[in-house]
Design a protein around this motif. Structure first.
Motif, PDB file in Angstrom:
ATOM      1  N   PRO A  19      47.199  -7.083  43.276  1.00  0.00           N
ATOM      2  CA  PRO A  19      45.923  -7.273  42.578  1.00  0.00           C
ATOM      3  C   PRO A  19      46.055  -8.110  41.307  1.00  0.00           C
ATOM      4  CG  PRO A  19      46.190  -4.988  43.258  1.00  0.00           C
ATOM      5  CD  PRO A  19      47.496  -5.664  43.487  1.00  0.00           C
ATOM      6  N   ALA A  20      44.948  -8.741  40.930  1.00  0.00           N
ATOM      7  CA  ALA A  20      44.906  -9.531  39.694  1.00  0.00           C
ATOM      8  C   ALA A  20      45.056  -8.616  38.480  1.00  0.00           C
ATOM      9  CB  ALA A  20      43.586 -10.294  39.612  1.00  0.00           C
ATOM     10  N   VAL A  21      45.606  -9.181  37.406  1.00  0.00           N
ATOM     11  CA  VAL A  21      45.846  -8.432  36.165  1.00  0.00           C
ATOM     12  C   VAL A  21      45.470  -9.318  34.980  1.00  0.00           C
ATOM     13  CG1 VAL A  21      47.590  -7.349  34.688  1.00  0.00           C
ATOM     14  CG2 VAL A  21      47.734  -7.081  37.163  1.00  0.00           C
ATOM     15  N   LEU A  22      44.777  -8.741  34.014  1.00  0.00           N
ATOM     16  CA  LEU A  22      44.457  -9.417  32.753  1.00  0.00           C
ATOM     17  C   LEU A  22      44.737  -8.447  31.613  1.00  0.00           C
ATOM     18  CD1 LEU A  22      43.207 -11.701  31.021  1.00  0.00           C
ATOM     19  CD2 LEU A  22      40.958 -10.688  31.506  1.00  0.00           C
ATOM     20  N   LYS A  29      47.593 -12.679  35.644  1.00  0.00           N
ATOM     21  CA  LYS A  29      48.019 -13.260  36.920  1.00  0.00           C
ATOM     22  C   LYS A  29      46.874 -13.076  37.913  1.00  0.00           C
ATOM     23  CE  LYS A  29      50.157  -9.661  39.721  1.00  0.00           C
ATOM     24  NZ  LYS A  29      49.355 -10.008  40.914  1.00  0.00           N
ATOM     25  N   PRO A  30      46.521 -14.126  38.636  1.00  0.00           N
ATOM     26  CA  PRO A  30      45.515 -13.987  39.695  1.00  0.00           C
ATOM     27  C   PRO A  30      46.055 -13.128  40.838  1.00  0.00           C
ATOM     28  CG  PRO A  30      45.795 -16.281  39.026  1.00  0.00           C
ATOM     29  CD  PRO A  30      46.926 -15.515  38.431  1.00  0.00           C
ATOM     30  N   THR A  67      48.660  -2.414  24.217  1.00  0.00           N
ATOM     31  CA  THR A  67      47.635  -3.009  25.059  1.00  0.00           C
ATOM     32  C   THR A  67      46.280  -2.834  24.386  1.00  0.00           C
ATOM     33  OG1 THR A  67      48.909  -2.507  27.045  1.00  0.00           O
ATOM     34  CG2 THR A  67      46.582  -3.038  27.337  1.00  0.00           C
ATOM     35  N   VAL A  68      45.639  -3.956  24.065  1.00  0.00           N
ATOM     36  CA  VAL A  68      44.328  -3.940  23.422  1.00  0.00           C
ATOM     37  C   VAL A  68      43.218  -3.932  24.466  1.00  0.00           C
ATOM     38  CG1 VAL A  68      42.790  -5.205  21.871  1.00  0.00           C
ATOM     39  CG2 VAL A  68      45.237  -5.115  21.386  1.00  0.00           C
ATOM     40  N   PHE A  69      43.444  -4.664  25.561  1.00  0.00           N
ATOM     41  CA  PHE A  69      42.449  -4.741  26.630  1.00  0.00           C
ATOM     42  C   PHE A  69      43.167  -4.877  27.959  1.00  0.00           C
ATOM     43  CE2 PHE A  69      40.013  -7.423  29.582  1.00  0.00           C
ATOM     44  CZ  PHE A  69      38.893  -6.620  29.752  1.00  0.00           C
ATOM     45  N   SER A  70      42.601  -4.252  28.993  1.00  0.00           N
ATOM     46  CA  SER A  70      43.181  -4.379  30.328  1.00  0.00           C
ATOM     47  C   SER A  70      42.076  -4.437  31.368  1.00  0.00           C
ATOM     48  CB  SER A  70      44.120  -3.204  30.632  1.00  0.00           C
ATOM     49  OG  SER A  70      43.405  -1.982  30.656  1.00  0.00           O
ATOM     50  N   ALA A  71      42.284  -5.275  32.368  1.00  0.00           N
ATOM     51  CA  ALA A  71      41.415  -5.344  33.538  1.00  0.00           C
ATOM     52  C   ALA A  71      42.304  -5.597  34.744  1.00  0.00           C
ATOM     53  CB  ALA A  71      40.373  -6.443  33.397  1.00  0.00           C
ATOM     54  N   ASP A  72      41.947  -4.999  35.862  1.00  0.00           N
ATOM     55  CA  ASP A  72      42.745  -5.129  37.078  1.00  0.00           C
ATOM     56  C   ASP A  72      41.839  -5.377  38.273  1.00  0.00           C
ATOM     57  OD1 ASP A  72      45.721  -4.117  36.385  1.00  0.00           O
ATOM     58  OD2 ASP A  72      44.278  -2.933  35.252  1.00  0.00           O
ATOM     59  N   ALA A 130      37.666 -11.909  38.442  1.00  0.00           N
ATOM     60  CA  ALA A 130      36.439 -12.588  38.018  1.00  0.00           C
ATOM     61  C   ALA A 130      36.559 -13.158  36.616  1.00  0.00           C
ATOM     62  CB  ALA A 130      35.267 -11.606  38.088  1.00  0.00           C
ATOM     63  N   LEU A 131      37.362 -12.525  35.767  1.00  0.00           N
ATOM     64  CA  LEU A 131      37.474 -12.954  34.369  1.00  0.00           C
ATOM     65  C   LEU A 131      38.465 -14.098  34.169  1.00  0.00           C
ATOM     66  CD1 LEU A 131      37.500  -9.465  32.607  1.00  0.00           C
ATOM     67  CD2 LEU A 131      35.683 -11.180  32.469  1.00  0.00           C
TER      68      LEU A 131
END
Length: 249
Positions: free
Chosen positions: A55-58, A81-82, A118-123, A129-130
């Motif tokens: 999965p993508a990770v931001l 990483k996409p 970690t200040v912000f995380s999206a998976d 999308a981001l």
């Protein structure tokens, strides 16, 4: 001395000078005054191995900055990483070389010996999308030429991250209060909505200002040092010491 002036001076000493003195004492107690050239910059193990994690990770990370500046500030950066990518890409904004530095360090590496948080995380789908919009915001960042970087009041590493995230209105986060430079008016506007879109920010060229917002809370900026209160997730925000309370949000 008028009583209002006495109260103002007392509050300034309590919420600005005292926290910076405590931060300085903690800094020197840890022995951070030397050896940054050989400091540990290896991975802190905060990211899943890309080969085993499709999965993508931001992520947005922050870590105490280098040498005596660590008394006052943290350094923020972006890593992603996409979906299905074999490696992460990291972006920093630095004072040396080309300001926008890609993959100059481990994506979740210690910042000259200091562990990042970690200040912000999206998976997954949210991160996927981001990421294209993060890339676009980085490509369009105005202060990208040699000589543009200014440690204080900005534009610096934290200005860069704040500008990138400002293009993502669904990302409602507040950078740490000791991310000096986050309030620098990178778009030239001194009065504008906050990056979270939940309030207003007045900034006097990064040298001072006031923020009133649901996500960012109440923040008073004096010469780049920020003190304030988070009402949404109760916490104090203090110069040098950062956020004292519940986790970042």
């Amino acid at each position: 001395m008028p009583i209002l002036l006495k109260y103002a001076l007392g509050l300034f000493l309590l919420f600005f000078i005292l926290p910076l003195c405590i931060s300085a004492a903690l800094y020197w107690q840890k022995g951070q005054g030397a050896g940054w050239q050989t400091a540990d910059r290896t991975s802190a193990g905060l990211l899943p191995a890309p080969a085993a994690h499709r999965p993508a990770v931001l992520r947005v990370f922050a870590a105490q900055t280098v040498r005596w500046r660590g008394i006052f500030a943290v350094h923020c950066w972006i890593a992603f990483k996409p979906e299905g990518a074999a490696h992460y890409t990291r972006y920093d904004y630095t004072a040396w070389g080309e300001p926008i530095r890609m993959n100059g360090f481990e994506p979740d590496g210690r910042w000259f010996g200091h562990l990042p948080e970690t200040v912000f995380s999206a998976d997954g789908a949210a991160a996927e999308a981001l990421i294209p919009r993060v890339k676009q915001a980085i490509a369009e960042y105005a202060f990208r030429n040699r000589g543009d970087y200014q440690a204080w009041p900005g534009p610096n590493s934290n200005t860069f991250v704040a500008a990138v995230l400002d293009g993502l209105p669904e990302v409602t986060l507040a950078l740490p209060p000791n991310a000096i430079g986050k309030d620098y008016p990178y778009d030239g506007r001194w009065l504008r909505g906050t990056p979270s879109g939940t309030g207003l920010r007045l900034t006097l060229g990064g040298y001072g200002g006031l923020t009133l917002a649901w996500v960012e809370g109440i923040e008073i900026n004096i010469l780049g040092a920020v003190a304030g209160l988070d009402l949404r997730r109760p916490a104090l925000k203090l110069p040098g010491l950062g956020r004292l309370g519940f986790g970042l949000g």
